[in-house]
Scaffold this active site. Structure first.
Site, PDB file in Angstrom:
ATOM      1  N   PRO A  76       0.819  -1.213   0.000  1.00 29.16           N
ATOM      2  CA  PRO A  76       0.000   0.000   0.000  1.00 29.16           C
ATOM      3  C   PRO A  76       0.851   1.260   0.000  1.00 29.16           C
ATOM      4  CG  PRO A  76      -0.937  -1.607   1.473  1.00 29.16           C
ATOM      5  CD  PRO A  76       0.373  -2.184   1.001  1.00 29.16           C
ATOM      6  N   CYS A  77       0.412   2.229  -0.777  1.00 25.39           N
ATOM      7  CA  CYS A  77       1.246   3.401  -1.041  1.00 25.39           C
ATOM      8  C   CYS A  77       0.715   4.675  -0.411  1.00 25.39           C
ATOM      9  CB  CYS A  77       1.360   3.621  -2.552  1.00 25.39           C
ATOM     10  SG  CYS A  77      -0.229   3.885  -3.365  1.00 25.39           S
ATOM     11  N   GLN A  78      -0.370   4.619   0.363  1.00 19.20           N
ATOM     12  CA  GLN A  78      -0.976   5.856   0.846  1.00 19.20           C
ATOM     13  C   GLN A  78      -0.022   6.689   1.683  1.00 19.20           C
ATOM     14  OE1 GLN A  78      -2.324   2.815   1.075  1.00 19.20           O
ATOM     15  NE2 GLN A  78      -4.544   2.854   0.936  1.00 19.20           N
ATOM     16  N   ASN A 115       4.285   0.300  -7.614  1.00 18.15           N
ATOM     17  CA  ASN A 115       3.877   1.320  -6.659  1.00 18.15           C
ATOM     18  C   ASN A 115       3.744   2.673  -7.345  1.00 18.15           C
ATOM     19  OD1 ASN A 115       3.358   2.287  -3.907  1.00 18.15           O
ATOM     20  ND2 ASN A 115       4.531   0.488  -3.277  1.00 18.15           N
TER      21      ASN A 115
END
Length: 371
Positions: A76-78, A115
């Site tokens: 996850p890249c948040q 990503n």
């Protein structure tokens, strides 16, 4: 027959990356991990439930990680996305360490990380490189860079960071297959028109809701299973919104609105956010399909049909879930589970399958040479 290449998909989402690898032929998923129930259900509906581990990746025991030729996935890249907090200590940024744990135990010949573009400038990527240089991933060589999905056959200008790690010799990133215009030796970019062609997409969808059906995965009931055609659902915009949509030409945006239709937040912000309330162009790739593509105020998501001289033939609505999935290059046979909002998240968060397919085709000969 050549032995199929075993693969593990981590942070698998709805399976966009697995879809591309399977389309490349010769790959067999042996495990997938996804914490979101609806996304995991969509994956299971398409690729099988038995190898999908729904839940927290940290709870998968080392002894349950199978050997595999390839590991794919995007942590996850948040935490470091331009849309996120950019906080290095954000716990979401630490999930890449779970990816490394799987690599250590599965010992793949190749791993692929996908990503956001900012990843390559992040502390997490620097630490990943450090693990290769004498750390937990010693013996792997990295290739990395930014790939534009449009350059690999997607009708979308989606830019993603790709890292290929290999312990069978360095593997470069795949060469682009498409380009803008008619570049020498390359196919032309695919466009919104190409994506929608022949799909019998109604200008005005007949419903705003998904069919009332339920399915059971992992012992839990979820909305679904829906066919791709079920996703061509509309919204009910206000009269004010429809007036705004009618003023936006292809490639235009909020600056095309007359003063009386501007909300105060835009009146007070004369610069920036140029693509909001924007309309797509038929003969160009779309902008990046994000998770809220159904909201024109979030980006250039209005349907491209707009005739300057004929107001009766302007499609004044945002793209539908079905159209967004087509721009992401999901196959017509793909099945979906979840609410409208959950499916939108699955679509927007996915790797375009044709980009994943290009990567899968590229790394396959390197793996085959070792079998």
């Amino acid at each position: 027959m050549a032995k199929r290449i075993s693969m593990i998909d981590l942070f698998a989402g709805c399976g966009g990356m697995t879809s591309g690898f399977i389309a490349a032929k010769g790959y067999k998923p042996v495990m997938a991990v996804e914490w979101d129930l609806h996304a995991a259900a969509t994956y299971a509906a398409n690729f099988g439930e038995s190898h999908m581990k729904w839940g927290d990746i940290a709870l998968v025991e080392d002894g349950d990680i199978p050997q595999a030729d390839v590991i794919i996935g995007g942590p996850p890249c948040q935490g470091f996305s331009n849309l996120g907090t950019r906080d290095v200590n954000d716990p979401r940024n630490k999930l890449w360490k779970e990816y490394i744990r799987f690599v250590r135990h599965a010992r793949p010949k190749v791993f692929v990380i996908e990503n956001v573009d900012r990843f390559l400038k992040s502390s997490e990527f620097a630490l990943l490189q450090a693990e290769v240089d004498g750390g937990l991933l010693e013996g792997y060589e990295l290739s990395h860079g930014l790939l534009l999905a449009a350059n690999y056959g997607a009708p979308q200008r989606r830019k993603r960071a790709i890292v290929i790690g290999s312990r069978i010799g360095k593997i470069p990133l795949p060469e682009q297959t498409h380009g803008q215009g008619t570049p020498l030796g390359l196919k032309s970019w695919r466009t919104v028109r190409d994506a929608f062609a022949g799909k019998q997409l109604l200008d005005q969808p007949v419903t705003t809701t998904l069919p009332a059906s339920k399915a059971t995965f992992f012992g839990m009931q979820v909305p679904g299973i829906f066919k791709s055609e079920d996703l061509h659902i509309g919204r009910t915009p206000t009269a004010l919104s429809l007036r705004r949509y009618a003023h936006i030409p292809p490639g235009g945006g909020r600056f095309d609105l007359p003063e009386e239709l501007l909300p105060n937040c835009w009146k007070n912000k004369p610069t920036g956010t140029t693509d909001v309330m924007g309309r797509m162009r038929w003969d160009e790739p779309s902008v990046t399909i994000r998770t809220e593509f159904y909201k024109p105020e979030k980006g250039q998501y209005l349907h491209p049909q707009w005739e300057p001289e004929f107001e009766g033939y302007r499609v004044n609505r945002p793209i539908t879930h079905r159209e967004a999935a087509l721009l992401q290059t999901f196959p017509d046979s793909f099945l979906w589970c979840g609410t409208k909002i959950e499916i939108a998240k699955q679509i927007g968060n996915a790797v375009p399958p044709v980009l994943a397919e290009a990567i899968a085709r590229h790394i396959k000969p390197y793996i085959r040479a070792t079998q």
